[in-house]
Scaffold this motif. Structure first.
Motif, PDB file in Angstrom:
ATOM      1  N   ALA A  24       0.871  -1.172   0.000  1.00 49.21           N
ATOM      2  CA  ALA A  24       0.000   0.000   0.000  1.00 49.21           C
ATOM      3  C   ALA A  24       0.903   1.215   0.000  1.00 49.21           C
ATOM      4  CB  ALA A  24      -0.920   0.007   1.219  1.00 49.21           C
ATOM      5  N   THR A  25       0.336   2.381  -0.315  1.00 55.52           N
ATOM      6  CA  THR A  25       1.144   3.591  -0.412  1.00 55.52           C
ATOM      7  C   THR A  25       1.907   3.829   0.885  1.00 55.52           C
ATOM      8  OG1 THR A  25      -0.506   4.529  -1.889  1.00 55.52           O
ATOM      9  CG2 THR A  25       1.077   6.054  -0.892  1.00 55.52           C
ATOM     10  N   GLY A  26       3.211   3.750   0.834  1.00 56.85           N
ATOM     11  CA  GLY A  26       4.037   4.007   2.007  1.00 56.85           C
ATOM     12  C   GLY A  26       4.392   2.775   2.813  1.00 56.85           C
ATOM     13  N   LEU A  27       3.661   1.668   2.662  1.00 56.12           N
ATOM     14  CA  LEU A  27       3.936   0.460   3.427  1.00 56.12           C
ATOM     15  C   LEU A  27       3.992  -0.763   2.522  1.00 56.12           C
ATOM     16  CD1 LEU A  27       1.806   0.689   6.711  1.00 56.12           C
ATOM     17  CD2 LEU A  27       4.268   0.995   6.453  1.00 56.12           C
ATOM     18  N   TRP A  28       4.808  -1.710   2.910  1.00 58.46           N
ATOM     19  CA  TRP A  28       5.018  -2.973   2.170  1.00 58.46           C
ATOM     20  C   TRP A  28       5.089  -4.082   3.195  1.00 58.46           C
ATOM     21  CZ3 TRP A  28       8.964  -6.476   2.671  1.00 58.46           C
ATOM     22  CH2 TRP A  28       9.254  -7.339   1.605  1.00 58.46           C
ATOM     23  N   ALA A  29       4.433  -5.210   2.921  1.00 62.02           N
ATOM     24  CA  ALA A  29       4.457  -6.331   3.860  1.00 62.02           C
ATOM     25  C   ALA A  29       4.637  -7.637   3.104  1.00 62.02           C
ATOM     26  CB  ALA A  29       3.172  -6.376   4.681  1.00 62.02           C
ATOM     27  N   SER A  30       5.411  -8.546   3.679  1.00 62.24           N
ATOM     28  CA  SER A  30       5.637  -9.851   3.060  1.00 62.24           C
ATOM     29  C   SER A  30       5.879 -10.886   4.171  1.00 62.24           C
ATOM     30  CB  SER A  30       6.856  -9.788   2.134  1.00 62.24           C
ATOM     31  OG  SER A  30       7.087 -11.037   1.528  1.00 62.24           O
ATOM     32  N   PRO A  31       5.317 -12.102   4.006  1.00 65.28           N
ATOM     33  CA  PRO A  31       4.455 -12.572   2.922  1.00 65.28           C
ATOM     34  C   PRO A  31       3.064 -11.960   2.982  1.00 65.28           C
ATOM     35  CG  PRO A  31       4.653 -14.247   4.606  1.00 65.28           C
ATOM     36  CD  PRO A  31       5.599 -13.161   5.000  1.00 65.28           C
ATOM     37  N   ALA A  32       2.284 -12.188   1.914  1.00 64.67           N
ATOM     38  CA  ALA A  32       0.980 -11.543   1.801  1.00 64.67           C
ATOM     39  C   ALA A  32      -0.120 -12.309   2.510  1.00 64.67           C
ATOM     40  CB  ALA A  32       0.610 -11.359   0.322  1.00 64.67           C
ATOM     41  N   ASP A  33       0.077 -13.600   2.797  1.00 62.77           N
ATOM     42  CA  ASP A  33      -0.903 -14.344   3.577  1.00 62.77           C
ATOM     43  C   ASP A  33      -0.267 -15.597   4.164  1.00 62.77           C
ATOM     44  OD1 ASP A  33      -0.745 -16.219   1.555  1.00 62.77           O
ATOM     45  OD2 ASP A  33      -2.858 -16.180   1.033  1.00 62.77           O
ATOM     46  N   PHE A  34      -0.993 -16.249   5.077  1.00 63.03           N
ATOM     47  CA  PHE A  34      -0.530 -17.467   5.740  1.00 63.03           C
ATOM     48  C   PHE A  34      -1.654 -18.491   5.700  1.00 63.03           C
ATOM     49  CE2 PHE A  34       1.929 -14.038   7.512  1.00 63.03           C
ATOM     50  CZ  PHE A  34       3.210 -14.556   7.652  1.00 63.03           C
ATOM     51  N   ARG A  35      -1.269 -19.774   5.512  1.00 63.96           N
ATOM     52  CA  ARG A  35      -2.238 -20.864   5.490  1.00 63.96           C
ATOM     53  C   ARG A  35      -1.696 -22.016   6.332  1.00 63.96           C
ATOM     54  NH1 ARG A  35      -6.033 -20.060   1.296  1.00 63.96           N
ATOM     55  NH2 ARG A  35      -5.495 -18.259   0.006  1.00 63.96           N
ATOM     56  N   TYR A  36      -2.485 -22.422   7.324  1.00 66.37           N
ATOM     57  CA  TYR A  36      -2.052 -23.485   8.230  1.00 66.37           C
ATOM     58  C   TYR A  36      -3.138 -24.546   8.360  1.00 66.37           C
ATOM     59  CZ  TYR A  36       1.239 -19.848   9.804  1.00 66.37           C
ATOM     60  OH  TYR A  36       2.189 -18.873   9.862  1.00 66.37           O
ATOM     61  N   ASN A  37      -2.713 -25.784   8.599  1.00 65.66           N
ATOM     62  CA  ASN A  37      -3.612 -26.867   8.983  1.00 65.66           C
ATOM     63  C   ASN A  37      -3.239 -27.273  10.399  1.00 65.66           C
ATOM     64  OD1 ASN A  37      -5.144 -27.202   6.570  1.00 65.66           O
ATOM     65  ND2 ASN A  37      -3.367 -28.178   5.618  1.00 65.66           N
ATOM     66  N   LEU A  38      -4.154 -27.096  11.337  1.00 63.14           N
ATOM     67  CA  LEU A  38      -3.880 -27.352  12.742  1.00 63.14           C
ATOM     68  C   LEU A  38      -4.853 -28.362  13.323  1.00 63.14           C
ATOM     69  CD1 LEU A  38      -3.303 -23.687  14.030  1.00 63.14           C
ATOM     70  CD2 LEU A  38      -1.595 -25.312  13.218  1.00 63.14           C
ATOM     71  N   LYS A  39      -4.431 -29.015  14.391  1.00 64.44           N
ATOM     72  CA  LYS A  39      -5.300 -29.876  15.170  1.00 64.44           C
ATOM     73  C   LYS A  39      -5.669 -29.136  16.459  1.00 64.44           C
ATOM     74  CE  LYS A  39      -3.235 -34.169  13.436  1.00 64.44           C
ATOM     75  NZ  LYS A  39      -2.518 -35.423  13.803  1.00 64.44           N
ATOM     76  N   PRO A  40      -6.744 -29.547  17.117  1.00 65.79           N
ATOM     77  CA  PRO A  40      -7.110 -28.885  18.385  1.00 65.79           C
ATOM     78  C   PRO A  40      -5.935 -28.866  19.355  1.00 65.79           C
ATOM     79  CG  PRO A  40      -8.871 -30.327  17.663  1.00 65.79           C
ATOM     80  CD  PRO A  40      -7.711 -30.589  16.739  1.00 65.79           C
ATOM     81  N   GLY A  41      -5.645 -27.686  19.881  1.00 63.85           N
ATOM     82  CA  GLY A  41      -4.548 -27.537  20.826  1.00 63.85           C
ATOM     83  C   GLY A  41      -3.201 -27.260  20.186  1.00 63.85           C
ATOM     84  N   ASP A  42      -3.107 -27.348  18.853  1.00 58.15           N
ATOM     85  CA  ASP A  42      -1.848 -27.076  18.155  1.00 58.15           C
ATOM     86  C   ASP A  42      -1.504 -25.591  18.181  1.00 58.15           C
ATOM     87  OD1 ASP A  42      -1.373 -29.666  17.587  1.00 58.15           O
ATOM     88  OD2 ASP A  42      -1.661 -29.523  15.419  1.00 58.15           O
ATOM     89  N   SER A  43      -0.214 -25.308  18.003  1.00 61.41           N
ATOM     90  CA  SER A  43       0.273 -23.936  17.966  1.00 61.41           C
ATOM     91  C   SER A  43       1.256 -23.790  16.808  1.00 61.41           C
ATOM     92  CB  SER A  43       0.969 -23.576  19.283  1.00 61.41           C
ATOM     93  OG  SER A  43       1.483 -22.262  19.230  1.00 61.41           O
ATOM     94  N   VAL A  44       1.231 -22.628  16.148  1.00 61.53           N
ATOM     95  CA  VAL A  44       2.144 -22.366  15.046  1.00 61.53           C
ATOM     96  C   VAL A  44       2.543 -20.894  15.089  1.00 61.53           C
ATOM     97  CG1 VAL A  44       0.318 -21.775  13.387  1.00 61.53           C
ATOM     98  CG2 VAL A  44       2.495 -22.678  12.552  1.00 61.53           C
TER      99      VAL A  44
END
Length: 297
Positions: A24-44
């Motif tokens: 966006a104007t003035g700001l840059w971010a990377s990566p653009a998104d995150f995708r995870y597969n988790l089980k109940p109680g998992d942490s990432v």
């Protein structure tokens, strides 16, 4: 014609994913998104790099949100997956031109989960740092980056999309856009990918308005489609809406039927001309210029 500038922009960012950063104007971010597969109680854990690519110092604020998006709105919520995300360190800081900072976060899936798909986001807002003189009012334009965090979880697959309400135009004029609005709610446990169309059948034939979108579990979704009749369309039209949905295969269907009356512009012009001629004849109004032709003897 669909008006989905914000949605289209976000979808481009989603598709690019790790290949390209969000900008966006003035700001840059990377990566653009995150995708995870988790089980109940998992942490990432994940990490986003934010950089000031503008020419001014920027004050940055980072928040965690649940992402709610439809064809009209982009709305944030503090429920659901927003409560699973923890941002490490300071969420407010300044970046000088060319300076960058890493934002670390953790996603902790709860032990009991009532849905399978979840869509969260880190919302990164930046405002230029300006020193206003005493007594002066300044208007400052800020920027916003949305970095989605998608989480897939194990659990029962329930595909359920409810049509809570819908509105269709009753009368339309030629070239007058009519809005078809559908209020949807995902009452299942997985995302509902929608396809379908509005089929408009009338005297002059058929018109088709395509439908597409995605509704995440527990989300309310406003679907808006537009149809604009042309010169040839007139009379009653049957508008049959078919929305197909499913997580992978769109096998379930929602249907509605409405009637739209199209009044052509040429009919209005004829009626106005006819009324004008009738008034002139009724009142015996003489034309301002009369031409008389006589035979020469």
């Amino acid at each position: 014609m669909k008006v989905r500038h914000l949605t289209a922009l976000l979808m481009i960012i989603f598709v690019l994913g790790y290949v390209a950063p969000a900008v966006a104007t003035g700001l840059w971010a990377s990566p653009a998104d995150f995708r995870y597969n988790l089980k109940p109680g998992d942490s990432v854990s994940g990490e986003v790099t934010v950089r000031n690519i503008g020419k001014e110092e920027v004050s940055v604020n980072v928040t965690k949100k649940r992402l709610l998006m439809d064809s009209v709105n982009l709305v944030y919520s503090d429920r659901g997956i927003a409560q699973w995300i923890t941002i490490e360190g300071n969420t407010t800081f300044r970046l000088k031109p060319g300076e960058s900072r890493k934002i670390k976060f953790t996603v902790n899936a709860p032990g009991k989960i009532n849905y399978l798909d979840a869509a969260g986001a880190l919302v990164i807002r930046g405002v230029p740092v300006q020193n206003a003189a005493t007594g002066q009012i300044q208007i400052v334009q800020g920027v916003e980056l949305v970095v989605p965090i998608y989480v897939g979880l194990p659990g029962p697959i329930i595909e359920s999309l409810k049509l809570e309400d819908h509105k269709a135009p009753t009368v339309l004029l030629s070239f007058m856009p009519g809005r078809f609005t559908y209020k949807l709610k995902n009452t299942g446990t997985v995302q509902a990918n929608m396809t379908g169309a509005i089929e408009l059948t009338g005297i002059t034939g058929k018109q088709r308005v395509p439908i597409d979108g995605v509704v995440y579990p527990e989300d309310n979704y406003t679907l808006v489609e537009t149809w604009k009749p042309g010169w040839l369309e007139f009379g009653p039209y049957t508008a049959r809406t078919e929305i197909k949905y499913g997580r992978f295969h769109q096998t379930k269907i929602l249907e509605t039927t409405d009637t739209v009356i199209v009044i052509p512009a040429w009919l209005i012009i004829l009626l106005v001309l006819g009324a004008t001629v009738w008034v002139i004849r009724k009142k015996g109004i003489e034309p301002p210029i009369s031409i008389k032709i006589e035979r020469k003897k």
